[in-house]
Design an enzyme around this catalytic site. Sequence first.
Site, short mmCIF file in Angstrom:
data_model
loop_
_atom_site.label_atom_id
_atom_site.label_comp_id
_atom_site.label_asym_id
_atom_site.label_seq_id
_atom_site.Cartn_x
_atom_site.Cartn_y
_atom_site.Cartn_z
N GLY A 1 70.69 73.57 8.06
CA GLY A 1 69.61 73.99 8.49
C GLY A 1 68.89 73.65 6.84
N ARG A 2 69.65 74.67 6.55
CA ARG A 2 68.86 74.53 4.77
C ARG A 2 69.01 73.47 4.20
NH1 ARG A 2 69.09 79.52 1.64
NH2 ARG A 2 70.38 80.13 3.86
N ARG B 1 63.31 86.32 1.77
CA ARG B 1 64.60 86.14 2.16
C ARG B 1 64.58 87.03 0.42
NH1 ARG B 1 65.94 82.23 -0.12
NH2 ARG B 1 68.17 82.55 0.56
N TYR C 1 67.95 88.80 0.51
CA TYR C 1 69.44 88.37 0.39
C TYR C 1 68.87 88.39 -1.46
CZ TYR C 1 68.66 86.12 4.72
OH TYR C 1 69.24 85.69 5.54
N CYS D 1 53.40 97.23 1.07
CA CYS D 1 53.83 98.93 0.89
C CYS D 1 54.97 99.44 1.26
CB CYS D 1 52.97 99.75 1.77
SG CYS D 1 51.27 99.37 1.89
N TYR E 1 64.06 79.10 6.21
CA TYR E 1 64.37 80.84 6.14
C TYR E 1 62.98 81.56 5.84
CZ TYR E 1 68.64 78.71 8.46
OH TYR E 1 70.12 78.62 8.65
N1 PLP Z 1 74.56 76.70 12.70
C1 PLP Z 1 74.35 77.86 13.43
C2 PLP Z 1 75.72 78.42 14.68
C3 PLP Z 1 74.24 79.04 12.39
O1 PLP Z 1 74.03 80.14 12.87
C4 PLP Z 1 73.36 78.93 11.04
C5 PLP Z 1 72.92 79.45 10.92
O2 PLP Z 1 72.62 80.65 10.66
C6 PLP Z 1 74.01 76.95 11.23
C7 PLP Z 1 74.21 76.45 11.89
C8 PLP Z 1 72.53 76.57 9.74
O3 PLP Z 1 72.74 77.36 8.30
P1 PLP Z 1 71.93 76.33 7.46
O4 PLP Z 1 70.99 76.65 7.15
O5 PLP Z 1 72.91 76.93 5.82
O6 PLP Z 1 73.22 75.17 7.18
#
Ligand code: PLP
Length: 700
Positions: free
Chosen positions: A276-277, A313, A317, A345, A374
Amino acid sequence: MKYFYYHQGELFCEKMRIKRLAKEVGTPFYLYSAGAVRENYQRINAAFASLETLICYSFKANANLALCSLLAREGAGTDIVSGGELYQARKAGFPPEKIVFAGVGKKEEEIELALRENILMFNVESEGEIELIGAIAQKLSKVARVALRINPDIDPETHKYVTTGKKENKFGLAPPVARKIYQKLKKNRWVKPWGIHLHIGSQIATPDPYLRALQPIETLLKWLEKQEIKVKYLNIGGGFGINYQPGQSSFDLDDLADKITPLISSRKLKLILEPGRYLVAKSGALITRLLYKKRQSSKTFLIVDAGMNDLIRPSLYQSYHEILKLDEPPANSPREKVDVVGPICESGDFFAQERHLPLAKEGEYLSIMDTGAYGYSMSSSYNGRPKPPEILVKESQWWIVRERETYSDLTKGEHIPLELSFTHSRLAGKPLYFTKMEGIGNDFIVIDNRPGFILEPNKLARRLCCRKKGIGADGILLLEKSKKAKFLMRTFNSDGSEAEMCGNGARCAARYAWMEGLTNKKFTFETPSGNILAEVNNHEVRIKMKDPDPVELNLKITLKRCTRKGHFINTGVPHLIIFESPVNDSSLKEIAPQIRYHPRFQPQGTNVDFVQIEKESLRIRTYERGVEAETLGCGTGAVASALISAAIYGISSPVKVKMKGGELTVWFEKIKRGLYQKVYLGGDANVVYRGKIIEGDIDV
Ligand code: PLP
């Protein structure tokens, strides 16, 4: 290639000057580079090219349809975690045969939807879930393909909130449980083991945790082979970290690919990745404007127009995001230590703390970098802040791919239940009860306002008294708390103005109080013009009026086209009495309004009564202030007419006063000519109906 870079003194995204976008769209907004998304995808593809690999973009990282459609076009599949994401993913163009569905809490309807869509497989996280999937698959006569998500109990050395593969985490199945399930599935007609799934966390810096996690997976694979349970896919999840901070190194994909290739290719498995990231974080920036620069204690705060609701974020985090000015600072420009904070606030609303940034002035634009993942997907409208727009740039083209939310979006889908909707009251769910009453045709809406429900009585009176759009009445009577008497009666005319007193209103209020059991038959209540003694005898109510002021006789009132003789008395409210026999309609229509506003009676104005003396009674017609018209009856007018008639013509108590709406009786004691005491007013006061107001449209 760099997709965000300084050029000619300004920050660019691809070939676009970001400042131009900021000026056109307004801040804050998210900005994405299409080129960066595509390049990141191709980088992963290239690293795992020697394996049969399906990259299932993790949808939750950024669900923007346009951005997702870019990835779908590149050939990516997607990893989803809800029915909603399935819907969005299909809209973005991901084909069902490239969709995998993870998540610890899948609901029946989500599973059914996914089965109907024929997705590639479910990543199953519990025994209960596998049973439910089986039951739904059977019901639909469809075969469900599943991978069991294994919890390998390893520490991926990342933030604890994004650690998902330790045994104390809620995710996945311990290997012995997984073995038991795989074994059971051998005999299951409706659920087929299709793969093994792992996802150990997010923002993982090195391949090492993956290699550690794959050790129990290798053991499981060997066991499956022995059991002759065939799986086609190994899904190692996502989690590849990026370099948020300058100088930080990003995840070494090639190294990971090299190290896992033997395990996968020797078993002819297909590989699934769920990044994802890695795909989208560095393709995005959050553009914001510096609103105020504030020095407090030893700190300097840069207060910007983006908040933790837009990007959570850092608050959640404590994550680091580089912050750049859109105007490139000169080399070696001075820096200052600042906290970059939002308008929310919460003290946790920050983007950077004690960061040394180049000097920035109020009004300047800043770019919070690497926020494509995110960012928007975790945003909210907390603090009543519409979510920001999203802009996609491709070379020198740009599009608003999601519009800025509006204020009306903030209340979208919300409904105030009718019972709660009385906005000018504090009813808190209860309807507002009222009683419609009349005394000789003078009609009132009587409301017990002792709990203080009604906050804006003037507005309420205007709304409710309206004959076409409300209940219709000459006024509203509010019974309120009183320190001096049983209650305080307040009278509001249909134009919203407050009257000090109203004779017929007082009789209606008295009858109401008696009927409601608030009083005995004889009692005192307060009005803004003084205390009133009341006696209730069924329908008949007699009230003792405040002692009137002395009468002022024979006043000459000069009007536009004539002069009229009148006699003035205040019987709680001002009245000018004119004897006229018979009473003309034109007097009420033309003369009375002029007298009502005549300078002689300003500022409060006066009511005007035209009186005709009959054999044993008076006949009167009254023009009332506030109503600004003739009313069917007026109690203080009846009293005024009787007392003036006594002063001028020597009429004695009791006096019957006839009005269009009925008859009243006035009693009094003469002190001397023109001065009276112990004045009483009596007559019927009737309930017309009772009702409750629950209608939300009555909002004034
Ligand atoms: N796969 C699953 C099942 C996830 O829950 C997540 C993120 O929480 C991802 C993939 C993607 O993680 P990332 O964005 O760190 O690659």
